[in-house]
Scaffold this motif. Structure first.
Motif, PDB file in Angstrom:
ATOM      1  N   THR A   1      43.805  33.477  45.566  1.00  0.00           N
ATOM      2  CA  THR A   1      43.511  32.386  44.626  1.00  0.00           C
ATOM      3  C   THR A   1      42.645  31.294  45.239  1.00  0.00           C
ATOM      4  OG1 THR A   1      45.518  31.157  45.238  1.00  0.00           O
ATOM      5  CG2 THR A   1      45.721  32.777  43.459  1.00  0.00           C
ATOM      6  N   ARG A   2      42.287  31.429  46.501  1.00  0.00           N
ATOM      7  CA  ARG A   2      41.525  30.355  47.142  1.00  0.00           C
ATOM      8  C   ARG A   2      40.154  30.177  46.489  1.00  0.00           C
ATOM      9  NH1 ARG A   2      40.742  32.234  52.854  1.00  0.00           N
ATOM     10  NH2 ARG A   2      40.656  34.232  51.775  1.00  0.00           N
ATOM     11  N   PRO A   3      39.737  28.919  46.265  1.00  0.00           N
ATOM     12  CA  PRO A   3      38.486  28.666  45.541  1.00  0.00           C
ATOM     13  C   PRO A   3      37.242  28.798  46.403  1.00  0.00           C
ATOM     14  CG  PRO A   3      39.508  26.579  46.123  1.00  0.00           C
ATOM     15  CD  PRO A   3      40.454  27.668  46.596  1.00  0.00           C
ATOM     16  N   THR A   4      37.399  29.035  47.673  1.00  0.00           N
ATOM     17  CA  THR A   4      36.277  28.948  48.616  1.00  0.00           C
ATOM     18  C   THR A   4      35.528  30.277  48.744  1.00  0.00           C
ATOM     19  OG1 THR A   4      38.003  29.267  50.271  1.00  0.00           O
ATOM     20  CG2 THR A   4      37.155  27.034  49.979  1.00  0.00           C
ATOM     21  N   PRO A   5      34.299  30.211  49.238  1.00  0.00           N
ATOM     22  CA  PRO A   5      33.476  31.433  49.357  1.00  0.00           C
ATOM     23  C   PRO A   5      34.094  32.504  50.245  1.00  0.00           C
ATOM     24  CG  PRO A   5      32.110  29.478  49.602  1.00  0.00           C
ATOM     25  CD  PRO A   5      33.528  29.003  49.594  1.00  0.00           C
ATOM     26  N   ASP A   6      35.037  32.119  51.096  1.00  0.00           N
ATOM     27  CA  ASP A   6      35.664  33.132  51.949  1.00  0.00           C
ATOM     28  C   ASP A   6      36.773  33.900  51.211  1.00  0.00           C
ATOM     29  OD1 ASP A   6      37.399  31.010  51.810  1.00  0.00           O
ATOM     30  OD2 ASP A   6      37.981  31.062  53.929  1.00  0.00           O
ATOM     31  N   ASN A   7      36.937  33.640  49.938  1.00  0.00           N
ATOM     32  CA  ASN A   7      37.891  34.428  49.139  1.00  0.00           C
ATOM     33  C   ASN A   7      37.616  35.916  49.353  1.00  0.00           C
ATOM     34  OD1 ASN A   7      38.889  35.915  46.666  1.00  0.00           O
ATOM     35  ND2 ASN A   7      39.651  33.852  46.202  1.00  0.00           N
ATOM     36  N   ARG A   8      38.663  36.673  49.539  1.00  0.00           N
ATOM     37  CA  ARG A   8      38.497  38.100  49.850  1.00  0.00           C
ATOM     38  C   ARG A   8      37.778  38.877  48.751  1.00  0.00           C
ATOM     39  NH1 ARG A   8      42.929  41.348  50.681  1.00  0.00           N
ATOM     40  NH2 ARG A   8      44.312  39.956  49.504  1.00  0.00           N
TER      41      ARG A   8
ATOM     42  N   SER B   1      40.672  20.509  37.924  1.00  0.00           N
ATOM     43  CA  SER B   1      41.202  21.535  37.023  1.00  0.00           C
ATOM     44  C   SER B   1      41.588  22.785  37.807  1.00  0.00           C
ATOM     45  CB  SER B   1      40.143  21.896  35.970  1.00  0.00           C
ATOM     46  OG  SER B   1      39.047  22.541  36.590  1.00  0.00           O
ATOM     47  N   TYR B   2      42.300  23.680  37.146  1.00  0.00           N
ATOM     48  CA  TYR B   2      42.727  24.917  37.813  1.00  0.00           C
ATOM     49  C   TYR B   2      41.544  25.646  38.437  1.00  0.00           C
ATOM     50  CZ  TYR B   2      43.983  29.786  38.456  1.00  0.00           C
ATOM     51  OH  TYR B   2      44.137  31.033  39.001  1.00  0.00           O
ATOM     52  N   LEU B   3      40.461  25.796  37.687  1.00  0.00           N
ATOM     53  CA  LEU B   3      39.337  26.577  38.210  1.00  0.00           C
ATOM     54  C   LEU B   3      38.544  25.845  39.290  1.00  0.00           C
ATOM     55  CD1 LEU B   3      38.056  28.525  35.073  1.00  0.00           C
ATOM     56  CD2 LEU B   3      39.125  29.446  37.155  1.00  0.00           C
ATOM     57  N   ALA B   4      38.714  24.534  39.392  1.00  0.00           N
ATOM     58  CA  ALA B   4      38.063  23.809  40.488  1.00  0.00           C
ATOM     59  C   ALA B   4      38.870  23.946  41.771  1.00  0.00           C
ATOM     60  CB  ALA B   4      37.909  22.336  40.119  1.00  0.00           C
ATOM     61  N   THR B   5      40.110  24.327  41.627  1.00  0.00           N
ATOM     62  CA  THR B   5      40.996  24.353  42.799  1.00  0.00           C
ATOM     63  C   THR B   5      41.525  25.754  43.083  1.00  0.00           C
ATOM     64  OG1 THR B   5      42.812  23.702  41.337  1.00  0.00           O
ATOM     65  CG2 THR B   5      41.713  21.938  42.554  1.00  0.00           C
ATOM     66  N   ASN B   6      41.107  26.719  42.289  1.00  0.00           N
ATOM     67  CA  ASN B   6      41.520  28.114  42.489  1.00  0.00           C
ATOM     68  C   ASN B   6      40.299  29.016  42.362  1.00  0.00           C
ATOM     69  OD1 ASN B   6      44.762  28.415  42.468  1.00  0.00           O
ATOM     70  ND2 ASN B   6      44.153  26.662  41.231  1.00  0.00           N
ATOM     71  N   TRP B   7      40.522  30.297  42.543  1.00  0.00           N
ATOM     72  CA  TRP B   7      39.401  31.237  42.477  1.00  0.00           C
ATOM     73  C   TRP B   7      38.812  31.287  41.070  1.00  0.00           C
ATOM     74  CZ3 TRP B   7      35.579  32.862  44.869  1.00  0.00           C
ATOM     75  CH2 TRP B   7      34.878  34.024  44.503  1.00  0.00           C
ATOM     76  N   ASN B   8      37.479  31.192  41.035  1.00  0.00           N
ATOM     77  CA  ASN B   8      36.724  31.145  39.793  1.00  0.00           C
ATOM     78  C   ASN B   8      35.703  32.276  39.851  1.00  0.00           C
ATOM     79  OD1 ASN B   8      35.028  30.524  37.676  1.00  0.00           O
ATOM     80  ND2 ASN B   8      34.575  28.425  38.346  1.00  0.00           N
ATOM     81  N   VAL B   9      35.850  33.239  38.955  1.00  0.00           N
ATOM     82  CA  VAL B   9      34.973  34.420  38.975  1.00  0.00           C
ATOM     83  C   VAL B   9      33.491  34.024  38.829  1.00  0.00           C
ATOM     84  CG1 VAL B   9      34.353  36.508  37.662  1.00  0.00           C
ATOM     85  CG2 VAL B   9      36.740  36.049  38.246  1.00  0.00           C
TER      86      VAL B   9
ATOM     87  N   ASN C   1      32.048  31.948  40.402  1.00  0.00           N
ATOM     88  CA  ASN C   1      31.541  31.690  41.759  1.00  0.00           C
ATOM     89  C   ASN C   1      31.440  32.962  42.584  1.00  0.00           C
ATOM     90  OD1 ASN C   1      31.377  28.958  41.264  1.00  0.00           O
ATOM     91  ND2 ASN C   1      33.419  28.511  42.085  1.00  0.00           N
ATOM     92  N   SER C   2      31.634  34.112  41.968  1.00  0.00           N
ATOM     93  CA  SER C   2      31.550  35.362  42.717  1.00  0.00           C
ATOM     94  C   SER C   2      30.197  35.496  43.393  1.00  0.00           C
ATOM     95  CB  SER C   2      31.776  36.554  41.786  1.00  0.00           C
ATOM     96  OG  SER C   2      31.484  37.755  42.482  1.00  0.00           O
ATOM     97  N   ALA C   3      30.231  35.940  44.634  1.00  0.00           N
ATOM     98  CA  ALA C   3      28.985  36.156  45.379  1.00  0.00           C
ATOM     99  C   ALA C   3      28.209  37.354  44.836  1.00  0.00           C
ATOM    100  CB  ALA C   3      29.295  36.356  46.858  1.00  0.00           C
ATOM    101  N   PHE C   4      28.802  38.070  43.898  1.00  0.00           N
ATOM    102  CA  PHE C   4      28.137  39.238  43.309  1.00  0.00           C
ATOM    103  C   PHE C   4      27.390  38.875  42.014  1.00  0.00           C
ATOM    104  CE2 PHE C   4      31.202  40.920  46.198  1.00  0.00           C
ATOM    105  CZ  PHE C   4      30.614  42.055  46.727  1.00  0.00           C
ATOM    106  N   LEU C   5      27.372  37.582  41.712  1.00  0.00           N
ATOM    107  CA  LEU C   5      26.643  37.118  40.532  1.00  0.00           C
ATOM    108  C   LEU C   5      25.437  36.298  40.964  1.00  0.00           C
ATOM    109  CD1 LEU C   5      29.659  35.988  38.281  1.00  0.00           C
ATOM    110  CD2 LEU C   5      28.178  37.982  37.924  1.00  0.00           C
TER     111      LEU C   5
END
Ligand code: ZN
Length: 468
Positions: free
Chosen positions: A226-233, A323-331, A333-337
């Protein structure tokens, strides 16, 4: 995948495929919905007749995958097979709607290969017929349609997003033709192990398998982070999704891709508890296992083609601070987009008209073919006129008119193919012509002195002379 209305995922209205190119993103998706009629469906899950097969190699493992399935012998988890949305059928033919327009291209970036990308692949077992050539164009089009879902959903929060595919020099999504051992496609696990064996295990890839089999509708790996950062798995591990031929539809593929990108995390405000959401309408929401929550209907039915009703659970291009998406994983922000304000080139439109006199066409006929061609986001650069597959003439100036002379008797199918300034093309609906033989009583053979018969039988000669 979802207990939604019947036409949601399906292509029962083939003509609307064309419409999706004639209109952009949201508008097109909304327009499609006008043709749907809500029918609630029963969830189909692992208890279905295909369940035992579908769950082969999937182990409920609370330690490694929480409440999800562990894909035995791997480092991967999945929420299990998605339900099959009507009218799709796991054992269906898988025939994609035939293209009414030639797909233009996806949004491409860089060399088409480096960096994080979605790799599409047609996967068949070695004992199944190779239908790659039959479907590859449709798959490329599916890639564009799928991308429209991501971009239209981004527009809803004021942004832009495109799927970063592995692309070729023509900016088309590359569709690999992958062959796996005979029984590999019998299960999700088997398919993953087989393609990993072939080397498809790159952490910079999310693999979207279009599998020529009838075991699943759709299924994908998920990563709980759920981490919002770019290092999200979710940004750094290979992911695998599989869509079987009964469900080769952009909506199903988009649903699975969202899973690969990390949605819907199970701590989201409107989580279903099983990687989906409960606030309909939404491409990712349905009442799933293991909790089968009741659904809430908050967003209009037109948004069932889109991601994240109210943009509060998994997809927002600019989430409010705190908000939830500012503090949790937000699709989003996927590096694949790709975050780029670029629209898809829309292909031109073309139709042909051939005026024919009441007397019909007599050989040798002169036929004037006029193509009405236009391009909503550019200009038409040329029109090719064809008799069946034979190119008769290329016209580069508007009006696009071709005068076909000395046509002998026969039956002809005429089409026009228009090209726009971005290289996209569209083929007109065909027009069939019949040119008949001239009368068998030529003037030369008439007896000397016999009265000339300027009757209907001689009209063709008059017509011919006028036409020439
Ligand atoms: Zn799902």
């Amino acid at each position: 995948m979802s207990s939604k209305n019947a036409a949601e995922w399906g292509w029962s209205h083939k003509h609307l495929i064309g419409a999706s190119y004639a209109m952009a993103g949201l508008v097109a998706l909304a327009a499609m919905m006008l043709y749907t009629s809500p029918i609630q469906a029963h969830a189909v899950d692992a208890s279905s007749p295909l369940g035992s097969l579908a769950l082969d190699g999937l182990v409920a493992n609370t330690e490694l995958c929480d409440l999800d399935y562990w894909i035995e012998g791997t480092d991967l988890c999945t929420h299990g097979p998605d339900t099959t949305p009507p009218p799709l059928d796991i054992v269906g033919s898988g025939a994609l709607a035939g293209p009414q327009v030639t797909a233009s291209s996806v949004i491409c970036e860089g060399d088409g290969v480096s960096g994080k990308r979605v790799q599409m692949m047609y996967v068949r077992s070695e004992d199944a017929p190779d239908r790659y050539d039959e479907y590859v164009e449709s798959f490329r089009k599916l890639a564009i349609e799928l991308d429209l879902i991501f971009d239209a959903s981004a527009h809803a929060t004021g942004g832009h997003r495109h799927v970063r595919y592995v692309t070729d020099d023509d900016c088309q999504a590359v569709i690999l033709n992958v062959v796996v051992p005979a029984s590999a496609n019998d299960s999700f696990r088997g398919a993953i192990l087989a393609i990993r064996e072939l080397g498809y295990n790159d952490p910079d890839r999310k693999y979207l398998m279009l599998t020529d089999a009838n075991v699943y509708c759709g299924i994908a790996t998920v990563i709980s982070d759920t981490r919002p950062t770019p290092d999200n798995r979710n940004n750094h591990q290979a992911g695998y999704a599989r869509v079987d031929n009964g469900c080769w539809r952009h909506s199903v593929a988009a649903h699975e891709l969202v899973h690969l990108f990390g949605g819907v995390q199970t701590n989201a405000p409107n989580t279903s508890g099983g990687w989906h959401c409960v606030d309909e309408w939404d491409l990712m929401c349905y009442s799933d296992s293991p909790f089968y929550p009741s659904m809430e209907y908050i967003c209009p039915v037109t948004s069932q083609w889109l991601l994240d009703c109210n943009h509060d659970d998994y997809y927002h291009t600019n989430p409010p601070a705190g908000s939830y998406l500012a503090t949790n994983w937000n699709v989003a922000n996927s590096a694949f987009l790709i975050d780029r304000d670029e629209v898809h080139n829309l292909p031109p439109e073309v139709e042909i008209s051939i005026p024919i006199s009441v007397t019909g066409l007599m050989a040798p006929a002169t036929i004037t073919v006029t193509a009405q061609a236009s391009d909503s986001d550019g200009v038409v650069t040329k029109v090719e006129f064809y008799q069946d597959t034979t190119l008769l003439k290329t016209v580069t100036d508007n009006p696009f008119v071709f005068v076909w002379k000395n046509v002998v008797s026969g039956t002809y199918t005429i089409t026009a193919k228009a090209y726009d300034d971005a290289g996209a093309s569209t083929i007109s609906a065909p027009v069939m012509l019949v040119v008949v033989e001239a009368p068998t009583e030529p003037l030369d053979d008439m007896e000397e002195g016999a009265p000339r018969q300027f009757s209907i039988v001689h009209l063709p000669f008059v017509v011919r002379l006028k036409a020439d």
